[in-house]
Design an enzyme around this catalytic site. Structure first.
Site, PDB file in Angstrom:
ATOM      1  N   HIS A 251       0.828  -1.229   0.000  1.00  0.00           N
ATOM      2  CA  HIS A 251       0.000   0.000   0.000  1.00  0.00           C
ATOM      3  C   HIS A 251       0.854   1.267   0.000  1.00  0.00           C
ATOM      4  O   HIS A 251       0.558   2.228   0.705  1.00  0.00           O
ATOM      5  CB  HIS A 251      -0.929   0.011   1.223  1.00  0.00           C
ATOM      6  CG  HIS A 251      -2.040  -0.984   1.112  1.00  0.00           C
ATOM      7  ND1 HIS A 251      -3.148  -0.765   0.326  1.00  0.00           N
ATOM      8  CD2 HIS A 251      -2.213  -2.202   1.670  1.00  0.00           C
ATOM      9  CE1 HIS A 251      -3.965  -1.813   0.416  1.00  0.00           C
ATOM     10  NE2 HIS A 251      -3.415  -2.704   1.210  1.00  0.00           N
ATOM     11  N   ASP A 311      -0.531  -4.837   5.977  1.00  0.00           N
ATOM     12  CA  ASP A 311      -1.525  -5.729   5.366  1.00  0.00           C
ATOM     13  C   ASP A 311      -1.301  -5.886   3.873  1.00  0.00           C
ATOM     14  O   ASP A 311      -0.647  -5.073   3.230  1.00  0.00           O
ATOM     15  CB  ASP A 311      -2.927  -5.167   5.603  1.00  0.00           C
ATOM     16  CG  ASP A 311      -3.061  -3.774   5.011  1.00  0.00           C
ATOM     17  OD1 ASP A 311      -2.117  -2.976   5.185  1.00  0.00           O
ATOM     18  OD2 ASP A 311      -4.077  -3.490   4.373  1.00  0.00           O
ATOM     19  N   GLU A 312      -1.852  -6.958   3.366  1.00  0.00           N
ATOM     20  CA  GLU A 312      -1.967  -7.195   1.917  1.00  0.00           C
ATOM     21  C   GLU A 312      -0.685  -6.924   1.144  1.00  0.00           C
ATOM     22  O   GLU A 312      -0.688  -6.152   0.190  1.00  0.00           O
ATOM     23  CB  GLU A 312      -3.092  -6.327   1.342  1.00  0.00           C
ATOM     24  CG  GLU A 312      -4.443  -6.638   1.934  1.00  0.00           C
ATOM     25  CD  GLU A 312      -5.554  -5.822   1.286  1.00  0.00           C
ATOM     26  OE1 GLU A 312      -6.587  -6.433   0.963  1.00  0.00           O
ATOM     27  OE2 GLU A 312      -5.392  -4.619   1.110  1.00  0.00           O
ATOM     28  N   VAL A 313       0.375  -7.566   1.541  1.00  0.00           N
ATOM     29  CA  VAL A 313       1.628  -7.395   0.796  1.00  0.00           C
ATOM     30  C   VAL A 313       1.642  -8.398  -0.358  1.00  0.00           C
ATOM     31  O   VAL A 313       1.478  -9.593  -0.158  1.00  0.00           O
ATOM     32  CB  VAL A 313       2.845  -7.618   1.709  1.00  0.00           C
ATOM     33  CG1 VAL A 313       4.130  -7.365   0.942  1.00  0.00           C
ATOM     34  CG2 VAL A 313       2.753  -6.721   2.923  1.00  0.00           C
TER      35      VAL A 313
END
Lengths: 516, 547
Positions: A251, A311-313
């Site tokens: 992100h 998060d969400e790598v």
């Protein structure tokens, strides 16, 4: 919370509210949202006259100073109570102290006087809010309050709202308005998801290029240092913490525009493809930069916590890059990129603790990492069996903030506020000690489809449903049907206070929203 | 070229985002990427557009909108003069109009004037728009004058909006317009928005603002669902008790005759018809409060239960009331049509009432309550026909086999976009309005405007003759969950998708191009002070300030 608490405010133990009784009458008590822990209303009522009503301090150890937080709150609540009147006089009194829990308060309206006891200024702010909700007007416009006894404290200490200022820029005014409404629902944490892939609106004084190049617009779509200070002080005056989030290593697309070599160059075959992935965890310069940036963040934001995201790598870019692969090999990570992520996060968490801040991370960090000791607070956000996840985290001895059931950016076809009300954060098998690790919850308003045009009605009053879950006693607030009329009334109060809160169902408020 | 100009809008492709994960949302939806359209920010897209590369400058000090010498409408046409002022302010952001000074700094690339030329002798300036109004216009932007030609003022209003949409602003605030030729007319004559002021009262200001936005989207019908079960905010001169007792509040939650007049005139000045709906015999709970004996008393066993059902169709007093009431309505609302509702009639109460049962027997209706409904509707249609108004009814009236007059307009609302109902209604020869795919009060995550945009109203089995009977459609925003707090961002820009479907040519279906134009169009709305919600992660140069 206490760290932003100026010394002289902590000395206040008592606040005194002066009411002038005109006459007694009988009427039903008005409602309060979120419901106080102990609430004993009575049909006996007293009239309030704006001309003669005032707030005052009862006990004041150092009478030469006044507490700015409360003085401002008196003014604010006076105009909430009596729209159109101005607040002038302030009378002070002195009385003995009484010890209560932090954030808790006792409110007693009796015999023409109201007294509000609180250990801290923050507790008294909550009490003032409750007091303001007890006052009502009859058809002729006279103000009344019923005889009432209230003892109140929050079920959870962390009651947050996340706003996302990266996917859409929110003008400072929209943030301040949200802080107002948060105080009305007794929320106490503004989780500021400042930056993300689409834009970097935070104007850093150490790295001005981050927003110069990474914001939607370098002048009109940024938060300057003074904007940030304004938000923090506005929040503080309302008993709200500002928790900044600087989400990495994923992100972070917008970061790369103003900070070269921060992001990982993705490869197509043997050549760089020109696109970039997550933060590059293999370069020492990355950590120098992060130390420098977080150092600034730690000094700009007084809260003892920093949200580090995590998060969400997406691993595909790392996988494509030969230097990353070589680094993996050197470190003995094999092909397990979550180890590389853990390596990165651990370093960032260490930087954060060097800066004397406690870190909060999204659940992904907990999920992917074997070594969890270095973590402190985990925010659970994924859908599915979120209580299973909560249980896993508290079993590991870490604190939890629950967000999964409160993703309010997803409107859903049913408009159903009850979905956010019927949430039971402690309904999992665990010891008392484990349950005490659930420090609270958070309403998330992600910004894909939300900006200043629709933020308020999308947030309110649905977030208020979550607010009651986080503040009130579960057993007293388990029935949606009973809560509904109280929430409807609260929503009308929000309208009266200028908050653009959308309707729950067919009906009307005495004072409708007048703007567009 | 357009990327250098205007609204400096940036779009970021939708990355993976928490909001969408773990959710069964529109996975098949193609990813829309902002690429400037060769049509800039035009919305809805005109029928024929030719934009050249020649760029002309506009400055607030030298530019003006004027009547062409040959125009059939002169300075006495208030409607146009007000529109000129409105669009001047839209274009220059309310900047004070300075004295026109043409000689001073007017360069060779300046556009000095937009001349509005009403080509027919009767401009209809003082009239009301109707379903057969000529809304066409031709716009030529060239040196040194731009000319807007339209047979009637209605086309001129649309042309002014189009003209304003051609103007772009660079980051220094310089306004330019490209030399352009446009010839335009609507595909459908009836392009409506329904607002419901019964489930929640909408302050007049909200209605006016939305009329304003409708004009920016070339909508031309405001379907005013003014009363319903929950409340009766219409203040009737003949029956003041209806709102006195049936409104949420008799003073603060009503539309006075002056309010209604204001709405109608405000709409007229923007080329918008106001079609009022007084829905009967169902959806009338609020009527009963101020008009005794109008509703059917429901029975529980042999005794009245104290509750009431639909309008009582067996009493003469009902029809006397309706005659007087609709006489008033026909005088208050100038439009040639009244919407009579007729949807969702529940028969349970009628069934419970012994007097109704007796009447059914006398009339030989047996147990078929649809016949009773039909009996009522036919009497009502006669009453309304006597006021010289046409009428629109919801589809159930047709479905239930009520004998309708051939000029009845049937409003289709049940089912999805491509439904057999359209075939049936048009096969029976009735003029039809489509709303089924455009219930905007239903919300979902993501870019649901696409769903509304991808509807093809004529996508049903039928002859060419049948398809000609479809005069348009309406976006409906029912009020269960909508009031002044959230109406505008919920309606716009989602209703804009419907607007283009109803205005532009059938072939205009490129969603990528639409996305780019609509993104800019929504930023234009925001810049004009309208809280139109975003389509995707993005920004507008001028964000919404009215927080």
């Amino acid at each position: 919370m206490c760290s932003v608490n100026p010394g002289h405010c902590t000395l206040i133990k008592y606040i005194f509210l002066l009411l002038i009784i005109i006459h007694l009458g009988l009427n039903t008590a008005e409602s309060v949202w979120p419901l106080p822990q102990i609430f004993i209303p009575s049909p006996e009522r007293y009239q309030l006259k704006p001309q003669s009503f005032s707030f005052g301090y009862r006990r004041y150890l150092d009478t030469k100073h006044s507490c700015s937080v409360l003085d401002a709150a008196f003014k604010r609540y006076f105009s909430i109570l009596f729209p159109g009147y101005s607040y002038a006089n302030l009378i002070t009194f002195s009385v003995a102290t009484q010890l209560l829990f932090l954030n808790s308060y006792k409110l007693s309206v009796f015999a023409g006087q109201a007294s509000l006891n609180a250990e801290t200024v923050w507790g008294s702010l909550r009490g003032l809010e409750t007091f303001s909700q007890l006052v009502y007007q009859d058809d002729l416009g006279s103000y009344y309050i019923n005889k009432t006894e209230i003892e109140d404290y929050p079920q959870f200490n962390y009651r947050g709202i996340l706003l996302d200022t990266s996917r859409h820029y929110l003008p400072v005014q929209a943030i301040l308005k949200t802080l107002d409404a948060m105080a009305y629902s007794k929320f106490n944490v503004f989780h500021w998801h400042l930056v993300d892939d689409p834009s970097f609106p935070y104007q850093s004084h150490k790295f001005p290029d981050l927003s110069n190049k990474g914001a939607f617009h370098p002048v009109t779509h940024v938060y300057t240092q003074s904007d940030v200070r304004r938000v923090i002080s506005y929040a503080r005056m309302r008993g709200i913490r500002v928790l900044p989030e600087f989400d990495s290593p994923g992100h972070t697309k917008s970061w790369g525009k103003g900070q070269s070599e921060l992001l990982t160059p993705c490869y197509r075959g043997a050549t760089p493809s020109g696109t970039f992935g997550p933060v590059n965890p293999t370069l020492p310069s990355t950590y120098q930069f992060m130390l420098s940036l977080l150092k600034e963040v730690a000094s700009v934001f007084p809260d003892p916590y920093i949200h580090l995201g995590g998060d969400e790598v997406d691993f595909s870019c790392w996988r494509s890059n030969p230097y990353i692969r070589a680094f993996m090999h050197k470190m003995g990570f094999g092909l397990d990129f979550s180890k590389l992520e853990a390596f990165y996060i651990e370093k960032i968490v260490n930087i954060t603790s060097i800066l004397r801040k406690t870190s909060i991370v999204w659940q992904d960090v907990f999920d992917y990492h074997e070594r969890r000791k270095f973590l402190s607070v985990v925010e659970v956000w994924k859908q599915g069996c979120y209580l299973c996840e909560v249980r896993r985290v508290v079993k590991a001895g870490l604190r939890v903030i629950l967000a999964s059931p409160w993703y309010l950016d997803q409107p859903g076809p049913t408009h159903n506020w009850a979905r956010y009300y019927n949430v039971w954060p402690l309904a999992f098998k665990g010891t008392e000690k484990q349950k005490s690790l659930v420090i609270g919850g958070e309403v998330c308003m992600w910004g894909e489809y939300v900006d200043a045009t629709n933020l308020s009605p999308r947030l309110w009053p649905r977030a208020s449903a979550a607010a009651e879950r986080l503040w009130s006693n579960e057993r007293q607030t388990s029935c949606v049907e009973r809560a509904f009329p109280r929430l409807q009334e609260f929503r009308c109060k929000l309208l009266r206070r200028g908050i653009q809160a959308e309707p729950l169902y067919v009906g009307h408020c005495k004072h409708e929203y007048q703007s567009v | 070229m357009f990327s250098l100009l205007g609204f400096a809008f940036v779009l970021l492709a939708l990355g993976s985002c928490r909001g969408l994960q773990d959710n069964d949302v529109d996975q098949e939806e193609p990813e829309l990427v902002f690429q400037s359209s060769k049509y800039g920010s035009l919305w809805p897209l005109p029928q024929k557009v030719q934009i050249s590369d020649v760029s002309l400058k506009l400055s607030s000090s030298s530019f003006s909108i004027t009547d062409a010498k040959e125009s059939g409408a002169g300075p006495s046409c208030g409607l146009l003069q007000l529109a000129y002022r409105r669009y001047y302010e839209y274009i220059f952001g309310g900047a004070k109009k300075q004295k026109v000074n043409r000689s001073a700094r007017a360069g060779p690339t300046d556009l000095l004037e937009l001349q509005v030329w009403i080509t027919s002798p009767d401009s209809e300036c003082d009239g009301y728009p109707s379903v057969s109004s000529d809304e066409s216009y031709e716009l030529t932007v060239d040196q040194p004058f731009a000319v807007l030609k339209a047979p009637k003022v209605w086309g001129a209003l649309h042309g002014l909006e189009t003209f304003s949409q051609l103007i772009v602003e660079d980051e220094y605030g310089t306004k330019t317009i490209n030399s352009t030729v446009i010839s335009d007319f609507p595909r459908f004559a009836h392009r409506g928005v329904l607002l419901d002021t019964s489930r929640h009262f909408l302050p007049i200001k909200v209605i006016l603002t939305n009329l304003e936005i409708m004009a920016m989207n070339k909508f031309n019908v405001f379907h005013w669902h003014i009363v319903d079960d929950p409340s009766f905010p219409y203040l009737s001169r003949t029956f003041p008790n209806l709102s006195q007792k049936g409104a949420y509040h008799p003073y603060t939650h009503v539309y006075t005759p002056a309010d209604v007049k204001m709405v109608i005139e405000f709409a007229r000045l923007r080329g918008i018809r106001v079609v009022s709906e007084f829905d009967t015999p169902g959806h009338t709970q609020s009527w009963g409060k101020g008009q005794t004996d109008l509703l059917t008393p429901c029975y529980s066993g042999s005794k009245p239960s104290g509750t009431f059902g639909p309008v009582n169709p067996i009493l003469n007093s009902t029809y006397d009331f309706m005659t007087q009431f609709f006489k008033e309505i026909s005088e208050v609302f100038p439009d040639a049509y009244v919407h009579l509702g007729g949807d969702e009639v529940s028969f349970a109460c009628w069934q419970s009432n012994p007097d109704i049962q007796k009447f059914m027997e006398q009339q030989g209706f047996g147990q078929d309550y649809r016949k009773l409904e039909s009996f009522y509707i036919q009497k009502l249609l006669d009453i309304v026909a006597a006021t010289n108004k046409g009428y629109i009814i919801w589809q159930e009236v047709f479905d239930n086999g009520v004998k309708l007059k051939p000029n009845t307009v049937v409003h289709v609302w049940i089912g999805s976009g491509t439904n057999s109902e359209m075939s049936k209604v048009t096969a029976a020869g009735y003029t039809t309005i489509l709303s089924a795919p455009w219930y905007l009060d239903y919300i979902s995550v993501g870019q649901d405007w696409l769903k509304y945009y991808n509807v093809e109203p004529l996508n049903f089995n039928g002859t060419e003759e049948q398809k000609k009977l479809v005069i348009g459609g309406e976006a409906c925003l029912w009020g269960e969950y909508v009031d002044a707090t959230n109406l505008t961002p919920r309606l716009w820009p989602r209703a804009s998708a419907v607007a283009e479907r109803l205005w532009s040519a059938k072939e205009v279906t490129d969603t990528g191009d639409a996305y780019s134009r609509l993104s800019l169009h929504r930023c234009r709305l925001v810049e004009r002070g309208i809280p139109a919600e975003p389509l995707s992660p993005s920004f507008c140069l001028h964000e919404y300030k009215g927080v």
